[in-house]
Design a protein around this motif. Structure first.
Motif, PDB file in Angstrom:
ATOM      1  N   MET A 169       0.836  -1.197   0.000  1.00 20.97           N
ATOM      2  CA  MET A 169       0.000   0.000   0.000  1.00 20.97           C
ATOM      3  C   MET A 169       0.874   1.250   0.000  1.00 20.97           C
ATOM      4  SD  MET A 169      -3.250   1.248   0.300  1.00 20.97           S
ATOM      5  CE  MET A 169      -4.243  -0.029   0.974  1.00 20.97           C
ATOM      6  N   ASN A 170       1.863   1.293   0.886  1.00 20.75           N
ATOM      7  CA  ASN A 170       2.726   2.475   0.959  1.00 20.75           C
ATOM      8  C   ASN A 170       3.475   2.714  -0.336  1.00 20.75           C
ATOM      9  OD1 ASN A 170       1.937   3.138   3.527  1.00 20.75           O
ATOM     10  ND2 ASN A 170       3.605   2.029   4.505  1.00 20.75           N
ATOM     11  N   LYS A 171       3.870   1.638  -1.006  1.00 23.25           N
ATOM     12  CA  LYS A 171       4.585   1.784  -2.272  1.00 23.25           C
ATOM     13  C   LYS A 171       3.682   2.444  -3.313  1.00 23.25           C
ATOM     14  CE  LYS A 171       7.075  -0.770  -5.800  1.00 23.25           C
ATOM     15  NZ  LYS A 171       7.388  -2.076  -6.375  1.00 23.25           N
ATOM     16  N   PHE A 210      -3.226  10.750 -11.172  1.00 22.46           N
ATOM     17  CA  PHE A 210      -2.535  10.287  -9.977  1.00 22.46           C
ATOM     18  C   PHE A 210      -3.243  10.733  -8.691  1.00 22.46           C
ATOM     19  CE2 PHE A 210       0.524  10.399 -13.430  1.00 22.46           C
ATOM     20  CZ  PHE A 210       0.927   9.074 -13.424  1.00 22.46           C
ATOM     21  N   ILE A 211      -3.869  11.895  -8.746  1.00 24.26           N
ATOM     22  CA  ILE A 211      -4.660  12.350  -7.603  1.00 24.26           C
ATOM     23  C   ILE A 211      -5.851  11.409  -7.421  1.00 24.26           C
ATOM     24  CG2 ILE A 211      -6.160  14.193  -6.763  1.00 24.26           C
ATOM     25  CD1 ILE A 211      -4.219  16.182  -8.129  1.00 24.26           C
ATOM     26  N   GLY A 212      -6.484  11.040  -8.508  1.00 21.58           N
ATOM     27  CA  GLY A 212      -7.597  10.092  -8.454  1.00 21.58           C
ATOM     28  C   GLY A 212      -7.171   8.743  -7.914  1.00 21.58           C
ATOM     29  N   ARG A 213      -6.003   8.296  -8.305  1.00 24.64           N
ATOM     30  CA  ARG A 213      -5.494   7.023  -7.791  1.00 24.64           C
ATOM     31  C   ARG A 213      -5.261   7.085  -6.288  1.00 24.64           C
ATOM     32  NH1 ARG A 213      -1.052   5.354 -12.409  1.00 24.64           N
ATOM     33  NH2 ARG A 213      -2.554   4.913 -14.057  1.00 24.64           N
ATOM     34  N   LEU A 214      -4.704   8.191  -5.821  1.00 21.09           N
ATOM     35  CA  LEU A 214      -4.488   8.345  -4.381  1.00 21.09           C
ATOM     36  C   LEU A 214      -5.815   8.333  -3.628  1.00 21.09           C
ATOM     37  CD1 LEU A 214      -1.609  10.958  -4.389  1.00 21.09           C
ATOM     38  CD2 LEU A 214      -1.501   8.667  -3.386  1.00 21.09           C
ATOM     39  N   SER A 215      -6.787   9.028  -4.156  1.00 22.75           N
ATOM     40  CA  SER A 215      -8.107   9.039  -3.534  1.00 22.75           C
ATOM     41  C   SER A 215      -8.667   7.620  -3.455  1.00 22.75           C
ATOM     42  CB  SER A 215      -9.049   9.937  -4.342  1.00 22.75           C
ATOM     43  OG  SER A 215     -10.349   9.912  -3.817  1.00 22.75           O
ATOM     44  N   THR A 216      -8.527   6.876  -4.522  1.00 20.55           N
ATOM     45  CA  THR A 216      -9.029   5.504  -4.569  1.00 20.55           C
ATOM     46  C   THR A 216      -8.278   4.595  -3.601  1.00 20.55           C
ATOM     47  OG1 THR A 216      -9.679   5.801  -6.878  1.00 20.55           O
ATOM     48  CG2 THR A 216      -9.442   3.540  -6.101  1.00 20.55           C
ATOM     49  N   GLU A 234     -10.136   2.653  -0.588  1.00 17.49           N
ATOM     50  CA  GLU A 234     -10.017   1.200  -0.445  1.00 17.49           C
ATOM     51  C   GLU A 234      -9.461   0.830   0.933  1.00 17.49           C
ATOM     52  OE1 GLU A 234      -7.179  -2.304  -2.261  1.00 17.49           O
ATOM     53  OE2 GLU A 234      -7.665  -0.605  -3.547  1.00 17.49           O
ATOM     54  N   GLN A 235      -8.427   1.543   1.353  1.00 17.99           N
ATOM     55  CA  GLN A 235      -7.829   1.286   2.658  1.00 17.99           C
ATOM     56  C   GLN A 235      -8.854   1.510   3.771  1.00 17.99           C
ATOM     57  OE1 GLN A 235      -4.818   4.076   3.927  1.00 17.99           O
ATOM     58  NE2 GLN A 235      -3.734   2.498   5.083  1.00 17.99           N
ATOM     59  N   ASN A 236      -9.613   2.570   3.672  1.00 20.18           N
ATOM     60  CA  ASN A 236     -10.634   2.877   4.659  1.00 20.18           C
ATOM     61  C   ASN A 236     -11.660   1.746   4.752  1.00 20.18           C
ATOM     62  OD1 ASN A 236     -12.354   4.248   6.455  1.00 20.18           O
ATOM     63  ND2 ASN A 236     -13.380   5.309   4.801  1.00 20.18           N
ATOM     64  N   LYS A 237     -12.117   1.271   3.616  1.00 19.55           N
ATOM     65  CA  LYS A 237     -13.121   0.206   3.600  1.00 19.55           C
ATOM     66  C   LYS A 237     -12.563  -1.111   4.141  1.00 19.55           C
ATOM     67  CE  LYS A 237     -16.395   2.725   2.265  1.00 19.55           C
ATOM     68  NZ  LYS A 237     -17.387   3.110   3.266  1.00 19.55           N
ATOM     69  N   ARG A 238     -11.325  -1.416   3.817  1.00 15.03           N
ATOM     70  CA  ARG A 238     -10.710  -2.648   4.336  1.00 15.03           C
ATOM     71  C   ARG A 238     -10.529  -2.573   5.852  1.00 15.03           C
ATOM     72  NH1 ARG A 238      -9.094  -5.965   0.293  1.00 15.03           N
ATOM     73  NH2 ARG A 238      -8.795  -5.018  -1.759  1.00 15.03           N
ATOM     74  N   LEU A 239     -10.101  -1.417   6.332  1.00 17.57           N
ATOM     75  CA  LEU A 239      -9.946  -1.238   7.773  1.00 17.57           C
ATOM     76  C   LEU A 239     -11.293  -1.320   8.484  1.00 17.57           C
ATOM     77  CD1 LEU A 239      -7.256   1.567   7.789  1.00 17.57           C
ATOM     78  CD2 LEU A 239      -6.993  -0.708   8.796  1.00 17.57           C
ATOM     79  N   GLU A 288      -7.756   7.845   9.910  1.00 18.88           N
ATOM     80  CA  GLU A 288      -6.665   8.446   9.127  1.00 18.88           C
ATOM     81  C   GLU A 288      -6.850   8.178   7.633  1.00 18.88           C
ATOM     82  OE1 GLU A 288      -3.534  10.869   8.615  1.00 18.88           O
ATOM     83  OE2 GLU A 288      -4.400  10.412  10.554  1.00 18.88           O
ATOM     84  N   ALA A 289      -7.237   6.954   7.292  1.00 18.10           N
ATOM     85  CA  ALA A 289      -7.487   6.620   5.883  1.00 18.10           C
ATOM     86  C   ALA A 289      -8.663   7.426   5.342  1.00 18.10           C
ATOM     87  CB  ALA A 289      -7.755   5.127   5.733  1.00 18.10           C
ATOM     88  N   ASP A 290      -9.696   7.623   6.153  1.00 17.40           N
ATOM     89  CA  ASP A 290     -10.848   8.411   5.733  1.00 17.40           C
ATOM     90  C   ASP A 290     -10.460   9.871   5.507  1.00 17.40           C
ATOM     91  OD1 ASP A 290     -13.709   8.631   5.194  1.00 17.40           O
ATOM     92  OD2 ASP A 290     -13.786   9.802   7.054  1.00 17.40           O
ATOM     93  N   ILE A 291      -9.641  10.412   6.389  1.00 16.68           N
ATOM     94  CA  ILE A 291      -9.163  11.791   6.235  1.00 16.68           C
ATOM     95  C   ILE A 291      -8.356  11.926   4.944  1.00 16.68           C
ATOM     96  CG2 ILE A 291      -7.545  13.503   7.169  1.00 16.68           C
ATOM     97  CD1 ILE A 291      -8.490  12.511   9.998  1.00 16.68           C
TER      98      ILE A 291
END
Length: 130
Positions: A1-3, A40-46, A50-55, A91-94
């Protein structure tokens, strides 16, 4: 994810630097670079969505497991067990909301620039700039 975050953030910054080097008169080039950056901004948002939903799923599952296992104070025990996951989820939601807002802002900037280009073309002032 961080990568994935780092790679996309690097591209956003790269396009930002190119945009900073452009003059205000380079509207068409600015639109082009903003459009590229928008990907790339859209990818970051996505990614953060995704991270928020998984968490969220992980937190709900862990909360249920802890609730079932607890002998007493079931809710309190389960809530304490998921506190760290909840912080990560927030944090992911923010981050999702931050990048989603940036996405919308760039779209608005692109649309404003398109409008300015259209006006320049109609009044003839673009002949010196294109």
């Amino acid at each position: 994810m961080n990568k994935r975050v780092d790679e996309n953030l690097k591209e956003v910054k790269r396009y930002h630097q190119q945009l900073m080097n452009l003059s205000e008169e380079d509207k068409v080039e600015r639109i082009y670079l903003l459009s590229k950056q928008l990907i790339f901004i859209g990818r970051l948002s996505t990614i953060f969505y995704e991270q928020n939903k998984r968490l969220y799923i992980d937190r709900k599952l862990k909360h249920s497991e802890q609730y079932i296992q607890a002998k007493s104070n079931k809710t309190a025990t389960a809530d304490i067990a998921v506190a760290d996951l909840r912080k990560q989820e927030i944090e992911a939601d923010i981050n999702y909301k931050r990048w989603n807002t940036a996405f919308k802002t760039v779209i608005e900037e692109i649309n404003a620039l398109k409008y300015k280009v259209r006006i320049d073309i109609e009044d003839g002032s673009s002949r010196n700039n294109i």
